[in-house]
Design a protein around this motif. Structure first.
Motif, PDB file in Angstrom:
ATOM      1  N   PHE A   1       0.780  -1.239   0.000  1.00 22.03           N
ATOM      2  CA  PHE A   1       0.000   0.000   0.000  1.00 22.03           C
ATOM      3  C   PHE A   1       0.812   1.290   0.000  1.00 22.03           C
ATOM      4  O   PHE A   1       0.286   2.362  -0.315  1.00 22.03           O
ATOM      5  CB  PHE A   1      -0.966   0.014   1.189  1.00 22.03           C
ATOM      6  CG  PHE A   1      -2.067  -1.009   1.082  1.00 22.03           C
ATOM      7  CD1 PHE A   1      -2.749  -1.197  -0.118  1.00 22.03           C
ATOM      8  CD2 PHE A   1      -2.440  -1.782   2.177  1.00 22.03           C
ATOM      9  CE1 PHE A   1      -3.770  -2.128  -0.231  1.00 22.03           C
ATOM     10  CE2 PHE A   1      -3.455  -2.712   2.082  1.00 22.03           C
ATOM     11  CZ  PHE A   1      -4.121  -2.895   0.882  1.00 22.03           C
ATOM     12  N   ILE A   2       2.082   1.223   0.403  1.00 23.24           N
ATOM     13  CA  ILE A   2       2.849   2.469   0.475  1.00 23.24           C
ATOM     14  C   ILE A   2       3.088   3.040  -0.932  1.00 23.24           C
ATOM     15  O   ILE A   2       2.962   4.252  -1.141  1.00 23.24           O
ATOM     16  CB  ILE A   2       4.181   2.260   1.241  1.00 23.24           C
ATOM     17  CG1 ILE A   2       3.930   2.232   2.744  1.00 23.24           C
ATOM     18  CG2 ILE A   2       5.194   3.356   0.904  1.00 23.24           C
ATOM     19  CD1 ILE A   2       3.587   3.562   3.381  1.00 23.24           C
TER      20      ILE A   2
ATOM     21  N   PRO B   1       1.291   2.956  -3.867  1.00 22.89           N
ATOM     22  CA  PRO B   1       0.218   3.799  -4.424  1.00 22.89           C
ATOM     23  C   PRO B   1       0.021   5.100  -3.651  1.00 22.89           C
ATOM     24  O   PRO B   1      -0.332   6.131  -4.246  1.00 22.89           O
ATOM     25  CB  PRO B   1      -1.032   2.911  -4.338  1.00 22.89           C
ATOM     26  CG  PRO B   1      -0.661   1.735  -3.496  1.00 22.89           C
ATOM     27  CD  PRO B   1       0.816   1.601  -3.559  1.00 22.89           C
ATOM     28  N   LEU B   2       0.280   5.078  -2.338  1.00 18.46           N
ATOM     29  CA  LEU B   2       0.152   6.322  -1.567  1.00 18.46           C
ATOM     30  C   LEU B   2       1.262   7.300  -1.939  1.00 18.46           C
ATOM     31  O   LEU B   2       1.027   8.503  -2.081  1.00 18.46           O
ATOM     32  CB  LEU B   2       0.171   6.024  -0.061  1.00 18.46           C
ATOM     33  CG  LEU B   2      -1.115   5.399   0.511  1.00 18.46           C
ATOM     34  CD1 LEU B   2      -0.882   4.892   1.932  1.00 18.46           C
ATOM     35  CD2 LEU B   2      -2.273   6.392   0.492  1.00 18.46           C
ATOM     36  N   GLU B   3       2.475   6.804  -2.097  1.00 21.45           N
ATOM     37  CA  GLU B   3       3.587   7.676  -2.507  1.00 21.45           C
ATOM     38  C   GLU B   3       3.270   8.326  -3.846  1.00 21.45           C
ATOM     39  O   GLU B   3       3.501   9.520  -4.053  1.00 21.45           O
ATOM     40  CB  GLU B   3       4.893   6.866  -2.618  1.00 21.45           C
ATOM     41  CG  GLU B   3       5.470   6.444  -1.285  1.00 21.45           C
ATOM     42  CD  GLU B   3       6.827   5.765  -1.404  1.00 21.45           C
ATOM     43  OE1 GLU B   3       7.619   5.845  -0.450  1.00 21.45           O
ATOM     44  OE2 GLU B   3       7.100   5.139  -2.458  1.00 21.45           O
TER      45      GLU B   3
ATOM     46  N   THR C   1       5.337  11.973  -3.333  1.00 22.59           N
ATOM     47  CA  THR C   1       6.414  12.128  -2.360  1.00 22.59           C
ATOM     48  C   THR C   1       6.895  10.745  -1.929  1.00 22.59           C
ATOM     49  O   THR C   1       6.275   9.739  -2.283  1.00 22.59           O
ATOM     50  CB  THR C   1       5.921  12.920  -1.124  1.00 22.59           C
ATOM     51  OG1 THR C   1       7.008  13.096  -0.229  1.00 22.59           O
ATOM     52  CG2 THR C   1       4.805  12.184  -0.409  1.00 22.59           C
ATOM     53  N   HIS C   2       7.993  10.722  -1.201  1.00 22.59           N
ATOM     54  CA  HIS C   2       8.441   9.453  -0.643  1.00 22.59           C
ATOM     55  C   HIS C   2       8.017   9.349   0.809  1.00 22.59           C
ATOM     56  O   HIS C   2       7.970  10.347   1.511  1.00 22.59           O
ATOM     57  CB  HIS C   2       9.966   9.332  -0.758  1.00 22.59           C
ATOM     58  CG  HIS C   2      10.405   9.081  -2.168  1.00 22.59           C
ATOM     59  ND1 HIS C   2      10.240   7.868  -2.776  1.00 22.59           N
ATOM     60  CD2 HIS C   2      10.948   9.906  -3.088  1.00 22.59           C
ATOM     61  CE1 HIS C   2      10.677   7.950  -4.025  1.00 22.59           C
ATOM     62  NE2 HIS C   2      11.111   9.175  -4.248  1.00 22.59           N
ATOM     63  N   SER C   3       7.733   8.148   1.243  1.00 22.32           N
ATOM     64  CA  SER C   3       7.378   7.950   2.646  1.00 22.32           C
ATOM     65  C   SER C   3       8.651   7.939   3.476  1.00 22.32           C
ATOM     66  O   SER C   3       9.742   7.711   2.969  1.00 22.32           O
ATOM     67  CB  SER C   3       6.634   6.634   2.815  1.00 22.32           C
ATOM     68  OG  SER C   3       7.506   5.569   2.533  1.00 22.32           O
ATOM     69  N   SER C   4       8.496   8.179   4.765  1.00 19.56           N
ATOM     70  CA  SER C   4       9.690   8.242   5.610  1.00 19.56           C
ATOM     71  C   SER C   4      10.123   6.846   6.048  1.00 19.56           C
ATOM     72  O   SER C   4      11.198   6.668   6.596  1.00 19.56           O
ATOM     73  CB  SER C   4       9.431   9.135   6.819  1.00 19.56           C
ATOM     74  OG  SER C   4       8.297   8.677   7.504  1.00 19.56           O
ATOM     75  N   TYR C   5       9.286   5.845   5.792  1.00 23.52           N
ATOM     76  CA  TYR C   5       9.630   4.458   6.120  1.00 23.52           C
ATOM     77  C   TYR C   5      10.179   4.325   7.527  1.00 23.52           C
ATOM     78  O   TYR C   5      11.172   3.654   7.751  1.00 23.52           O
ATOM     79  CB  TYR C   5      10.672   3.926   5.126  1.00 23.52           C
ATOM     80  CG  TYR C   5      10.051   3.184   3.988  1.00 23.52           C
ATOM     81  CD1 TYR C   5      10.422   1.872   3.697  1.00 23.52           C
ATOM     82  CD2 TYR C   5       9.073   3.787   3.218  1.00 23.52           C
ATOM     83  CE1 TYR C   5       9.838   1.194   2.653  1.00 23.52           C
ATOM     84  CE2 TYR C   5       8.482   3.110   2.174  1.00 23.52           C
ATOM     85  CZ  TYR C   5       8.863   1.811   1.884  1.00 23.52           C
ATOM     86  OH  TYR C   5       8.283   1.139   0.851  1.00 23.52           O
ATOM     87  N   SER C   6       9.571   4.987   8.418  1.00 24.32           N
ATOM     88  CA  SER C   6      10.072   4.900   9.782  1.00 24.32           C
ATOM     89  C   SER C   6       9.282   3.829  10.524  1.00 24.32           C
ATOM     90  O   SER C   6       8.160   3.506  10.173  1.00 24.32           O
ATOM     91  CB  SER C   6       9.959   6.240  10.473  1.00 24.32           C
ATOM     92  OG  SER C   6       8.664   6.735  10.314  1.00 24.32           O
TER      93      SER C   6
ATOM     94  N   GLU D   1       0.310   8.820  -5.146  1.00 24.17           N
ATOM     95  CA  GLU D   1      -0.810   9.758  -4.973  1.00 24.17           C
ATOM     96  C   GLU D   1      -0.336  11.083  -4.370  1.00 24.17           C
ATOM     97  O   GLU D   1      -0.775  12.157  -4.759  1.00 24.17           O
ATOM     98  CB  GLU D   1      -1.877   9.136  -4.067  1.00 24.17           C
ATOM     99  CG  GLU D   1      -3.087  10.012  -3.783  1.00 24.17           C
ATOM    100  CD  GLU D   1      -3.998  10.167  -4.990  1.00 24.17           C
ATOM    101  OE1 GLU D   1      -3.897   9.348  -5.920  1.00 24.17           O
ATOM    102  OE2 GLU D   1      -4.781  11.135  -5.014  1.00 24.17           O
ATOM    103  N   PHE D   2       0.570  10.987  -3.379  1.00 21.50           N
ATOM    104  CA  PHE D   2       1.006  12.194  -2.673  1.00 21.50           C
ATOM    105  C   PHE D   2       2.231  12.816  -3.336  1.00 21.50           C
ATOM    106  O   PHE D   2       2.745  13.835  -2.853  1.00 21.50           O
ATOM    107  CB  PHE D   2       1.328  11.875  -1.205  1.00 21.50           C
ATOM    108  CG  PHE D   2       0.159  11.330  -0.427  1.00 21.50           C
ATOM    109  CD1 PHE D   2      -1.149  11.754  -0.694  1.00 21.50           C
ATOM    110  CD2 PHE D   2       0.342  10.395   0.588  1.00 21.50           C
ATOM    111  CE1 PHE D   2      -2.226  11.247   0.026  1.00 21.50           C
ATOM    112  CE2 PHE D   2      -0.737   9.890   1.311  1.00 21.50           C
ATOM    113  CZ  PHE D   2      -2.019  10.312   1.024  1.00 21.50           C
TER     114      PHE D   2
END
Lengths: 273, 273
Positions: free
Chosen positions: B93-94, B96-98, B103-108, B100-101
Motif C-alpha cells: 500500500f505504500i 500507491p500512496l507515494e 512524495t516518498h514515505s519516511s519508512y520509519s 498519490e502524494f
C-alpha cells in the motif's frame, strides 16, 4: 497540502483506522484530515458516505483517499463510483488467502470485532474487574492471581497500562504505587515480597511527571520538580537493587508500554480473537 | 486443517493483529494458530523469528502465513528467505500512496502506536481518570463535563465500555447504575435529570446477565434469573418512557458497543492519532 482520508468499514472501523494510521504516519510532511465512517452496511449509508466523500474532494480540490475494510461487494461498488485513491484491504488480500487455503471466504461483515465466544468476553470483563479491584494498591490479597504487578511512583502510567492490558489482551494486571515511605525504606514493601517475579517497574522523566502531577494538584509539594526528581531517583535505584525489570514510559504510548512488557515477560493474550 | 499464522511487526503488532484477525475471520472452517511477534526491529530478532516460522512450517507440513507491517527493508528481506504466504501491508500500500502524494514515505518504524503528541497522551490519561472517577455513580458532580453518561443495571457492561471509549478515543464517559430503587421509582434519578441529552442506555439479555452476576455473587437474589429479568424489564420500560436511546449489549463486543454509541450520538474521538 491537506488531504482528506476516509476510514470506511461495515463494522467498527477500528481495523481501517489502525491500518490507515500506520500507513499515513509514513508521510509526515502531509497534513491529513481523517474521517472515520463506521457501520456503512446498507446501500443507503453507502450513498450518504459517497456524498461526504465527493464533497471533500470538491472542497480540497484533490481526490480523497479511501482506506476501507468493507467486505460487501454491493457497498464497495457504490463507493467505487467517485474518484478516490482506494486502499481496498479485502479485495487486495482475500484473493491470495483464498488461493492459499484452497477455499472461498465467507465474506461476512464486521467479523473481526464481533464477540467470538461468550467465554472470551467474560474473560475480558473479569480482567477489567481485576485491574479495577487491584488498582493503586487498593487490595493486595489477589496478587497470587495476577499475571503481572506494575510498580512505580504515583502518576507514572500504571493504571492506564493495566486497564489497556486487561481490555486488549485479557491480562490480569495489578498495580502498586511506591510512595516516598516505601522508597526511603530499605527494600520492597512486604506485601510485594512473595511476588517478586511478577513485578515490573515503570519510570518516567521527572519533567513529564511534574507536568502530569500539576494537572492533578497544582503547585503542591507532590507536583514539584524537586519531589518528582527525588522519587524517580529512588525508584530507579530500587528497581536496580532488586533486579526488577522496568521501562521508561516517557516516550511510549500505552500500546507500546503494554506490548513491550508482555514481550519482555513472555505474557500471552488470554483472549481468543 | 490447521494453519499457523504469524502477525509480525517492528512495532507493537497491534495493527497486524487487527488486520489479520479481520481477514482470517472470513475463513471460518479453518483452524488457525495465531502467533504475534512484536518488536522485530533488528536483524538478530528477524533471524530468530525466521527460525520460529520455519519450524512451524515443518511441523504443520504446510507453509505458514505471514501478516506483517514491517517497514524496514533489511528485516523484510530476512523474513523473505523462507517459504510463506506473505500479506505484506507496507509494500502493497505504500507505493500507491507515494504516487498519490507525489512524495516518498519516511519508512520509519513503529510510528502508528508511538506517542504523537504529549498533549494527546495527557488527553487520553485524563479521559481514563474521568471514567474511573465517574464510574458506577461514585460521583455525579462532574456530569457537566461528560461527553456521555451510560445508564443501565448492574453488570450490563457500563464500566468496560466507558474505559474502552476513554482509552481508544479519549471520550469522557461516566456511568450511573440504575438500581431496583431507581427503577421502581417513577422517572429518572434526580441527579441525571439535567443531563438527559447525554444519557445512553445499555441493556442485556437476562440469561447473560444472570450468568455474569453468578460469577460475582453465586446463588444470590441479585444474580437470580427472576431478579435479572425484572430489572431488565423495568430498565427497558424506563428507556422507552424517557426516550433514552439504548443498545442491547448481548451479542456485541466492547468495540462494537463503543463505536455504535459514538456513531449514534455523533461523538468524535478527542485523540489526534
Amino acid at each position: 497540502m491537506k488531504r482528506t482520508v476516509f476510514f470506511i468499514s461495515d463494522g467498527t472501523g477500528i481495523t481501517a483506522e489502525a491500518l490507515g494510521d500506520s500507513l499515513l504516519a509514513q508521510f509526515e510532511e502531509i497534513e491529513f484530515e481523517k474521517i472515520t465512517l463506521p457501520y456503512i452496511n446498507t446501500p443507503e449509508k453507502a450513498a450518504e458516505a459517497l456524498k461526504a466523500i465527493t464533497a471533500a474532494g470538491i472542497k480540497d480540490g484533490l481526490r480523497p483517499v479511501l482506506i476501507d475494510t468493507i467486505v460487501n461487494d454491493e457497498i464497495r461498488q457504490i463507493l467505487d463510483s467517485c474518484d478516490t485513491l482506494k486502499i481496498d484491504v479485502f479485495s487486495t488480500f482475500i484473493k491470495p488467502l483464498e488461493h492459499e487455503f484452497c477455499t472461498h471466504s465467507s465474506y461476512s461483515v464486521g467479523k473481526s470485532h464481533a464477540i467470538v465466544e461468550a467465554s472470551s468476553y467474560r474473560e475480558r470483563i473479569n480482567s477489567v474487574n481485576f485491574a479495577l479491584e487491584n488498582d493503586d494498591g487498593a487490595r493486595t490479597k489477589q496478587y497470587s492471581k495476577a499475571d503481572i504487578i506494575l510498580v512505580g511512583v504515583s502518576r507514572c502510567g500504571k493504571t492506564p497500562t493495566c486497564l489497556y492490558m486487561a481490555l486488549q489482551f485479557g491480562i490480569r494486571a495489578a498495580n502498586y504505587p511506591l510512595t516516598e515511605d516505601d522508597l526511603t525504606h530499605n527494600g520492597l514493601p512486604e506485601c510485594l515480597l512473595p511476588y517478586k517475579e511478577k513485578l515490573y517497574g515503570l519510570t518516567i522523566d521527572p519533567f513529564q511527571l511534574t507536568a502530569i502531577r500539576h494537572e492533578r494538584r497544582p503547585n503542591s509539594r507532590y507536583s514539584s520538580l524537586d519531589q518528582c526528581d527525588k522519587e524517580i531517583r529512588f525508584v530507579e535505584r530500587l528497581f536496580a537493587s532488586q533486579q526488577i525489570p522496568f521501562i521508561n514510559t516517557t516516550t511510549f504510548s500505552i500500546e507500546e508500554i503494554s506490548t513491550r512488557i508482555m514481550a519482555d515477560r513472555g505474557l500471552h493474550r488470554r483472549l481468543n480473537n
